[in-house]
Design an enzyme around this catalytic site. Structure first.
Site, PDB file in Angstrom:
ATOM      1  CB  SER A 150      30.606  36.268  25.871  1.00 39.11           C
ATOM      2  OG  SER A 150      30.387  37.609  25.540  1.00 39.11           O
ATOM      3  CB  SER A 151      34.742  38.226  28.537  1.00 40.96           C
ATOM      4  OG  SER A 151      33.627  38.703  29.211  1.00 40.96           O
ATOM      5  CB  THR A 164      45.364  55.973  40.079  1.00 37.15           C
ATOM      6  OG1 THR A 164      45.558  54.577  39.933  1.00 37.15           O
ATOM      7  CG2 THR A 164      43.894  56.267  39.938  1.00 37.15           C
ATOM      8  CG  HIS A 219      23.221  44.294  43.286  1.00 36.73           C
ATOM      9  ND1 HIS A 219      22.674  45.236  42.446  1.00 36.73           N
ATOM     10  CD2 HIS A 219      24.266  44.903  43.900  1.00 36.73           C
ATOM     11  CE1 HIS A 219      23.353  46.370  42.564  1.00 36.73           C
ATOM     12  NE2 HIS A 219      24.334  46.193  43.432  1.00 36.73           N
ATOM     13  CG  HIS A 255      44.472  44.552  47.464  1.00 40.86           C
ATOM     14  ND1 HIS A 255      45.067  45.349  46.528  1.00 40.86           N
ATOM     15  CD2 HIS A 255      43.237  44.289  46.981  1.00 40.86           C
ATOM     16  CE1 HIS A 255      44.240  45.571  45.537  1.00 40.86           C
ATOM     17  NE2 HIS A 255      43.114  44.931  45.776  1.00 40.86           N
ATOM     18  CG  HIS A 256      40.467  41.809  46.716  1.00 40.32           C
ATOM     19  ND1 HIS A 256      39.421  42.675  46.535  1.00 40.32           N
ATOM     20  CD2 HIS A 256      41.334  42.076  45.711  1.00 40.32           C
ATOM     21  CE1 HIS A 256      39.632  43.423  45.458  1.00 40.32           C
ATOM     22  NE2 HIS A 256      40.793  43.083  44.938  1.00 40.32           N
ATOM     23  NE  ARG A 258      30.772  43.001  50.909  1.00 35.15           N
ATOM     24  CZ  ARG A 258      31.606  42.710  49.887  1.00 35.15           C
ATOM     25  NH1 ARG A 258      32.887  42.514  50.118  1.00 35.15           N
ATOM     26  NH2 ARG A 258      31.150  42.637  48.661  1.00 35.15           N
ATOM     27  CG  HIS A 300      42.967  43.831  41.971  1.00 39.00           C
ATOM     28  ND1 HIS A 300      42.200  44.493  42.890  1.00 39.00           N
ATOM     29  CD2 HIS A 300      43.677  44.771  41.339  1.00 39.00           C
ATOM     30  CE1 HIS A 300      42.471  45.787  42.831  1.00 39.00           C
ATOM     31  NE2 HIS A 300      43.365  45.979  41.895  1.00 39.00           N
ATOM     32  CD  GLU A 327      35.634  41.627  35.842  1.00 31.14           C
ATOM     33  OE1 GLU A 327      36.268  40.984  34.995  1.00 31.14           O
ATOM     34  OE2 GLU A 327      34.547  42.190  35.622  1.00 31.14           O
ATOM     35  CE  LYS A 364      44.961  55.993  33.113  1.00 30.94           C
ATOM     36  NZ  LYS A 364      44.645  56.726  31.888  1.00 30.94           N
ATOM     37  CD1 TRP A 394      30.629  40.559  44.448  1.00 25.46           C
ATOM     38  CD2 TRP A 394      31.535  39.890  42.519  1.00 25.46           C
ATOM     39  NE1 TRP A 394      31.840  41.180  44.307  1.00 25.46           N
ATOM     40  CE2 TRP A 394      32.411  40.790  43.129  1.00 25.46           C
ATOM     41  CE3 TRP A 394      31.900  39.335  41.284  1.00 25.46           C
ATOM     42  CZ2 TRP A 394      33.637  41.160  42.565  1.00 25.46           C
ATOM     43  CZ3 TRP A 394      33.116  39.699  40.735  1.00 25.46           C
ATOM     44  CH2 TRP A 394      33.975  40.612  41.367  1.00 25.46           C
ATOM     45  CE1 TYR A 436      43.088  49.580  38.862  1.00 22.99           C
ATOM     46  CE2 TYR A 436      43.378  47.328  39.601  1.00 22.99           C
ATOM     47  CZ  TYR A 436      43.437  48.684  39.853  1.00 22.99           C
ATOM     48  OH  TYR A 436      43.829  49.134  41.064  1.00 22.99           O
ATOM     49  CG  ASP A 454      32.377  45.634  10.920  1.00 20.84           C
ATOM     50  OD1 ASP A 454      32.525  45.114  12.028  1.00 20.84           O
ATOM     51  OD2 ASP A 454      31.268  45.886  10.416  1.00 20.84           O
ATOM     52  CB  SER A 469      41.112  60.221  28.339  1.00 19.88           C
ATOM     53  OG  SER A 469      41.485  59.700  29.588  1.00 19.88           O
TER      54      SER A 469
END
Lengths: 520, 323
Positions: free
Chosen positions: A163-164, A322, A70, A296-297, A444, A247, A249, A325, A135, A251, A99, A262
């Site tokens: 790909s990315s 943030t 998932h 921090h993870h 979890r 991390h 990732e 924003k 994951w 963002y 293009d 925006s």
């Protein structure tokens, strides 16, 4: 072949061999929606098992495979490709380019995605089952104790990382090189800005993820000791390398969503975006900070106190840009002539719920408090407020906002609004109670739980089924629009919309700008 | 950043539809699927890898052939004058950011090396914040770099604990570090450094020759660069042979062997790629007369790549061999 410059080719070859940014964007969007449904199906299995305490439907091992797939499918298959699809469609139109800069590579970066996910999904049918280590695939669960299918998982990560990276290089080259004359950096629509910064993040961290899975591969098959203390390595090293990718990732996922919001809020507030410059600088600051907060993870893994403090303060610092924003979005609406069409509703939902997700993130950033929250359902609630109410809501907003421009048909406003309200309510029923069970101590990634969590879990599951059903409505609404929506040929579909994409015909022609448009 | 004005508008070449991407995908996916099967046969299967190798090689062939055709087409388009100045800049940007992504790939491995050497090693031997578990797990382990003995060997002999899913630890007799000052000229890494740094100079001389329109100078010095690259790869292969045959240093030699082989191995692989790229540019120049003083991006991109592997080597030499 004579008129290939005026329209698409016929049949399957149009899609297989295309170099057109709109075709490729469309394929990205449909593929990501298919993955969204697949990842959603996995989520439904998870929530069905958690409907009641005790083991009812699936084996614990299979449950772990579901949580793992998932996460992987949603992050790498649904959310990321959906925003790449949006970038493909919109960036050339927004900056006045013919293009993308590198059209053949563009097609390649799309086409390696579906086989990569086919390989990933096929692990479900392999001996030993699919990856079941979450994951985040922490070693040694993903090395010493992994099922054989882990090898296929590693290679599929490699392929979708390629790909990315190619997609990101293409976007950087397009934005830096293909802007129409007069389209200076500080005149670019904010969606283009956020994607440019996202692309930098992608090029910087996807190779690090490739490094992480390569070390895993070597540990598993060739006897190296990167993640084995017995050989002088360290399982925690995996977490550092992974989160150095992981991390930013986060963002990578949310910055394009910021860009979408925006674009949409000024349209329906009928006012220019408040504080454009500060939005750009805030985005860049968030991107920079994302590189120095990864640990921090991992507060509970046993870091030196100096490390805990550094990562705690650096993380809290992210709240400043943030906050800028959120302030700017709210101020854009201040005294605006507001209307609430479906895209705007989704942006409102985004604004409120993402801010809640941001605040719980702030709570989690406090290292001593995180010792309580870590790996609990509170974390699950937090990142779903950011990923679903943040990224997925803004993606829905984007689809409703630009769909008329893409296909020249109006969607049904009633159905769109219904979709929004069912999603909004379903989402909150699903994830709000998870804050409570998390704080009360429910961990979890478990298939069974203590009795005191039963009521909230049942609520969560009901909410999840409602939210899941609302996405079927979304699919129906999009197809109904394309097939039988009310045709529109207004160039400016929304009266308050600004930007080059609203100066071209509706539906957007196959090749948008043969010659660069004039930019005021 | 010059943006062109509408007056000097040049058409941006958007290629027609192309089968390249789908063929490259087929090759890439087939080869990765094959490679994964080879490894699983090795580690989890009965060790027969024949058919999996077949899949891998077929995929690799399709992939390489497609890339060959792809670059050929891009070169032909340029020779046919289809590429505007703007498109050429797209290629420049593409190459630059590709090299940047490669830098980040190496950063992951250098980061692992620094983390292990500065934090994990001392922790495993009982020092500092992470050292609390030493007396429970690795009592008696002494940290040094290169690591002469893994923690597992310190407490229970090499055969006690398997590594991930296969093999056992193998301690080495000799590391790759600089050891004998009297016979410094026999130290291979030093010669490799001299060779690779010189090759960066020779490729630059070739570039200068090309910029002055001197094609024979270009061909000569580019040829010398390619030969130096081949010598480097050959010496690296010799070093690996020495490591396995005489030093007992293998991938199974704990974290020192892991970091040593992964860093030098990926670097060597990138040298091989860079050398192939330069060789192709040399063949293009000698056989087909490609490249002029103001149009030679194929060569320039390859030379950037070459400088990049050179810089990586400088860091490798410092942090893997010397310090």
């Amino acid at each position: 072949m004579g008129d290939h410059h005026h329209g698409p080719a016929k049949g399957l070859s149009r899609w297989l061999f295309t170099t057109n940014h709109k075709d490729i964007g469309t394929m990205y969007l449909w593929f990501s929606f298919a993955m969204f449904i697949l990842g959603g199906a996995f989520a439904m299995i998870i929530r069905a098992e958690l409907f009641q305490p005790g083991m009812q439907l699936v084996e614990p091992a299979f449950f772990n495979q579901m949580t793992t797939l998932h996460g992987l499918v949603m992050v790498f298959g649904a959310i990321m490709p959906s925003f790449v699809g949006l970038a493909n469609w919109m960036i050339p139109m927004m900056i006045g380019a013919p293009d993308m800069a590198l059209p053949r590579m563009n097609n390649w970066s799309f086409w390696i995605l579906p086989p990569a996910f086919l390989i990933l999904a096929s692990t479900l049918f392999m001996e030993g089952g699919a990856p079941a280590f979450g994951w985040t695939f922490y070693a040694p669960l993903s090395t010493t104790y992994a099922p054989p299918s882990v090898t296929f998982f590693i290679f599929s990560i490699h392929v979708l990382g390629m790909s990315s990276i190619m997609g990101a290089i293409n976007i950087i080259a397009t934005v830096m090189n293909m802007r129409a004359p007069g389209m200076t950096y500080m005149k670019m629509p904010l969606f283009v800005w956020t994607w440019l910064i996202t692309a930098f993040l992608l090029v910087a961290v996807m190779p690090v993820l490739a490094g992480a899975v390569t070390m895993m591969l070597m540990d598993i098959h060739f006897g190296t000791s990167f993640f084995s203390a017995a050989g002088g390595g360290d399982p925690v090293l995996f977490q550092h390398v992974f989160w150095f990718f992981g991390h930013p990732e986060v963002y990578i996922i949310i910055l394009p969503a910021f860009g979408v919001v925006s674009q949409i809020i000024p349209t329906f507030a009928r006012k220019p975006l408040f504080g454009y410059d500060s939005m750009v600088y805030a985005t860049a600051s968030i991107a920079f900070l994302s590189f120095i907060v990864w640990a921090h993870h991992m507060y509970t893994v046993g870091m030196p106190v100096a490390g805990e403090l550094f990562f705690m303060y650096a993380t809290m610092l992210i709240a400043v840009p943030t906050g800028v924003k959120v302030f700017n979005w709210v101020t854009t609406m201040w005294r605006g002539a507001m209307t609430f069409e479906t895209p705007m509703l989704f942006c409102m939902g985004f604004l409120v719920l993402f801010t809640i997700g941001g605040f719980t993130g702030l709570m989690l950033s406090i290292a001593p408090a995180d010792f309580q929250y870590h790996d609990s359902y509170f974390v699950v609630a937090h990142f779903h407020y950011v990923m679903v109410a943040g990224a997925v809501f803004s993606m829905s907003a984007a689809v409703y906002y630009w769909l008329p421009k893409w296909c020249g048909k109006m969607y049904s406003e009633t159905m769109g609004k219904t979709h929004f309200w069912i999603s909004f309510i379903g989402f909150n029923i699903t994830f709000f109670p998870q804050h409570f069970v998390g704080l009360a101590g429910m961990p979890r990634r478990i298939p069974d739980y203590a009795l005191q969590f039963a009521d909230f879990n049942m609520m969560s599951s009901i909410g999840a089924f409602i939210y899941g059903a609302s996405q079927i409505l979304f699919l129906y609404n999009v197809i109904a629009t394309i097939v039988s929506g009310k045709p529109t040929d207004k160039e400016k579909v929304w009266e308050g919309a600004e930007g080059l994409e609203w100066t071209v015909a509706t539906p957007a022609p196959y090749h948008t700008f043969e010659r660069p448009p004039a930019v005021r | 950043m010059t943006t062109q004005s509408s007056a000097e508008y040049e058409k941006y070449y958007v290629p027609e539809k192309s089968k390249l991407a789908v063929c490259a995908t087929l090759g890439l996916v087939t080869s990765t699927f094959g490679a994964a099967n080879v490894m699983n046969d090795m580690t989890f299967g009965d060790g027969t890898t024949g058919s999996s190798w077949g899949i891998f090689l077929v995929g690799l062939f399709i992939f390489s052939a497609t890339l060959f055709g792809w670059f050929r087409m891009a070169i032909k388009e340029n020779l046919a004058g289809l590429n505007s100045a703007q498109l050429k800049k797209s290629y420049v940007l593409g190459m630059f950011w590709f090299i940047f992504s490669e830098v980040m790939f190496f950063l992951a491995f250098f980061g692992a090396l620094f983390y292990v050497r500065n934090l994990v090693g001392p922790w495993l031997s009982g020092e500092g914040d992470g050292g609390r578990m030493n007396h429970l797990l690795w009592e008696g382990f002494q940290y040094a770099w290169p690591m002469p003995q893994t923690p597992q060997e310190a407490v229970g002999g090499v055969a006690n604990q398997p590594i991930a899913n296969m093999g056992t630890f193998q301690s080495y007799e000799k590391s790759m570090a600089f050891s004998d000052a009297a016979a410094w000229y026999l130290w291979l890494p030093l010669w490799n450094t001299i060779i690779l740094l010189s090759s960066s100079v020779t490729v630059h001389i070739a570039h200068l020759g090309l910029l002055n329109g001197n094609k024979s100078k270009f061909n000569l010095w580019l040829g010398i660069t390619v030969v130096l690259g081949m010598v480097f790869v050959g010496l690296q292969a010799l070093e690996y042979y020495e490591a396995y045959a005489h030093f007992g240093l293998t991938l199974n030699s704990g974290i020192y062997g892991s970091t040593f082989f992964m860093l030098t191995g990926f670097h060597g692989f990138h040298v091989l790629m860079g050398m192939t790229m330069l060789l192709i540019q040399w063949l293009r120049s000698v056989r087909a007369g490609h490249f002029t003083a103001d149009d030679h991006f194929g060569f320039e991109a390859s030379s950037w790549y070459w400088h990049f592997v050179d810089v990586v080597w400088v860091f490798l030499f410092l942090f893997v061999y010397i310090l």
